[in-house]
Design an enzyme around this catalytic site. Structure first.
Site, PDB file in Angstrom:
ATOM      1  N   LYS A   1       0.819  -1.214   0.000  1.00 22.05           N
ATOM      2  CA  LYS A   1       0.000   0.000   0.000  1.00 22.05           C
ATOM      3  C   LYS A   1       0.852   1.264   0.000  1.00 22.05           C
ATOM      4  O   LYS A   1       2.043   1.251   0.308  1.00 22.05           O
ATOM      5  CB  LYS A   1      -0.970  -0.030   1.181  1.00 22.05           C
ATOM      6  CG  LYS A   1      -2.074  -1.058   0.950  1.00 22.05           C
ATOM      7  CD  LYS A   1      -3.218  -0.967   1.920  1.00 22.05           C
ATOM      8  CE  LYS A   1      -4.346  -1.916   1.469  1.00 22.05           C
ATOM      9  NZ  LYS A   1      -5.471  -1.918   2.402  1.00 22.05           N
TER      10      LYS A   1
ATOM     11  N   ARG B   1      -3.330 -10.615   4.417  1.00 26.19           N
ATOM     12  CA  ARG B   1      -3.722 -10.601   3.001  1.00 26.19           C
ATOM     13  C   ARG B   1      -2.579  -9.961   2.217  1.00 26.19           C
ATOM     14  O   ARG B   1      -2.286  -8.772   2.388  1.00 26.19           O
ATOM     15  CB  ARG B   1      -5.025  -9.812   2.812  1.00 26.19           C
ATOM     16  CG  ARG B   1      -5.562  -9.789   1.390  1.00 26.19           C
ATOM     17  CD  ARG B   1      -6.872  -9.004   1.336  1.00 26.19           C
ATOM     18  NE  ARG B   1      -7.463  -9.038   0.016  1.00 26.19           N
ATOM     19  CZ  ARG B   1      -7.178  -8.180  -0.973  1.00 26.19           C
ATOM     20  NH1 ARG B   1      -6.299  -7.210  -0.757  1.00 26.19           N
ATOM     21  NH2 ARG B   1      -7.762  -8.289  -2.149  1.00 26.19           N
TER      22      ARG B   1
END
Length: 337
Positions: free
Chosen positions: A281, A316
C-alpha cells in the site's frame, strides 16, 4: 463513558504464570490498556479487568472455513481487474489467473482472495455483470484445476451469489455491509464465512473524507466493525463465521493507518479473528521511499510480523514466498524461546 479494553500483547519467552493467551493463539497478555474517548489511557493488571472481557480476549477463535486459527494464515491476492494499483491487467485472462492462484498455493498461501473490482483510492464502481464475468469463471476454473479455498472480494450480493455458485468458500466485503445490505443475507443463506472490513464512503471518495471522518480513529473503527458484526448477526450470520478487517488504507490518512497498526490488538475485543491487508500500500511506499508498488514486499512483511506479534491471525498479501519465509523464521525464533 464507554471503556475499550486493549490487551497489551507479548510474544516474549519469559511468560508470567498468570498471563492469558491472546485469542487462544501464540501471543499472551498480562495487562490491558483501558481506552476512553477524550481521556488518557490507563494500564491495568488482569485482576482489575471484568471476567467477561478477559474471557472474550483470551478464548480461541473459531476456524475460518477449513483453516484453524492456531497459526498465522496467508491470504493470496488475485485481482482480475484492469486497474488495481499493484497488479492491474496481469490476471484478466482465466489461464493466467488460474496459474497465479496455484503458484500462490504452492508458495504457501492458505487461501486465495479473488476480486473483480478495484477498490484502490479513486476507483469507480464496476457494473455487476462485468464483475461477475471477471470472477465467477476464474473461481470455477481454479476449482476445476484442484480444490482450493477461495474467498470472493465483493461488495455486491449478486456477485456474491455467482461466486458462491462457482465454488467460492468465503465472502470478503470491503464495505462492511454498507454498500449492499443484501450481501449479509447471501452470506447467511450460504453458511460460508464472511469478512467485514471497515471503510468509509466509496473508493472514489474515501480518501478525501479521511481527514475529518474520525474523532478517534482507533475507537471509531472498532465501533464501525462492531456495527458491521451486528448487521451480519441480524441477518443470520453466526459470529463464529465472521472475520474482521480494520481496513488500513481505506479512507485513512497515513497517521491514522499507523495508529491502527500500533494498537491492532484492540480488535480482539470483538471476539472474531482479525485479518490485516497492508500489502504494497501507498503508505509503505511513502515511509520507505519505494515508489514501485511491486517492490514493497519487505515493508509489507515488516508490518505483517508486527501484526502477528499482536495476535492477528490472517495476512492478506501479494508476495507469498517472501511472507512465508518471514513467518517461518519468526516462528522458529518463537519456538526456540
Amino acid at each position: 463513558m464507554r471503556c475499550y479494553v486493549r490487551p497489551i500483547p507479548s510474544i516474549d519467552p519469559a511468560r508470567p504464570p498468570d498471563a492469558l493467551p491472546l485469542a487462544g493463539g501464540w501471543a499472551w497478555f498480562d495487562r490491558v490498556e483501558i481506552l476512553r474517548r477524550g481521556a488518557a489511557p490507563e494500564i491495568k493488571p488482569l485482576p482489575d479487568v471484568p471476567v467477561d472481557d478477559l474471557a472474550r480476549l483470551s478464548a480461541p477463535r473459531a476456524p475460518f472455513g477449513p483453516l484453524a486459527m492456531d497459526r498465522p494464515r496467508l491470504m493470496g491476492i488475485l485481482n482480475t481487474t484492469p486497474d488495481s494499483f499493484s497488479d492491474g491487467n496481469r490476471f484478466m485472462q482465466i489461464d493466467a489467473a488460474v496459474q497465479h492462484a496455484h503458484a500462490m498455493r504452492a508458495a504457501g498461501a492458505d487461501l486465495i482472495d479473488i476480486g473483480g473490482e478495484s477498490t484502490r483510492p479513486g476507483a469507480t464502481e464496476v457494473p455487476v455483470a462485468d464483475e461477475i464475468a471477471r470472477t465467477a469463471p476464474v473461481i470455477a476454473a481454479i476449482q476445476d484445476a484442484g480444490p482450493t479455498f477461495v474467498s470472493l472480494d465483493t461488495r455486491k450480493a449478486d456477485v456474491a451469489r455467482a461466486g458462491l455458485a462457482a465454488g467460492a468458500g468465503a465472502l470478503n466485503d470491503v464495505s462492511g455491509l454498507r454498500f449492499d445490505p443484501a450481501l449479509a443475507q447471501v452470506a447467511a443463506h450460504s453458511d460460508k464465512p464472511l469478512i467485514v472490513m471497515h471503510s468509509i464512503e466509496t473508493p472514489a471518495t474515501m480518501q478525501a473524507a479521511a481527514e475529518t471522518a474520525y474523532s478517534d480513529v482507533l475507537l471509531d473503527v472498532y465501533d464501525g466493525l462492531e456495527a458491521a458484526i451486528a448487521t451480519a448477526e441480524a441477518a443470520g450470520v453466526a459470529r463464529t463465521r465472521i472475520v474482521v478487517d480494520p481496513g488500513v488504507g481505506f479512507g485513512k490518512t497515513e497517521a491514522q493507518n499507523l495508529a491502527l497498526i500500533a494498537r491492532m490488538s484492540l480488535f480482539h475485543g470483538l471476539g472474531c479473528p482479525i485479518l490485516l491487508g497492508v500489502s504494497r500500500k501507498g503508505f509503505i511506499g511513502r515511509i520507505s521511499g519505494e515508489a514501485r508498488a511491486d517492490h514493497r514486499g519487505p515493508g509489507s512483511a515488516a508490518i505483517g510480523l508486527h501484526a502477528l506479534a499482536q495476535g492477528v491471525q490472517i495476512l492478506r498479501v501479494h508476495d507469498i514466498s517472501l511472507h512465508r519465509q518471514a513467518i517461518d523464521l519468526w516462528q522458529a525464533a518463537l519456538a526456540a524461546g
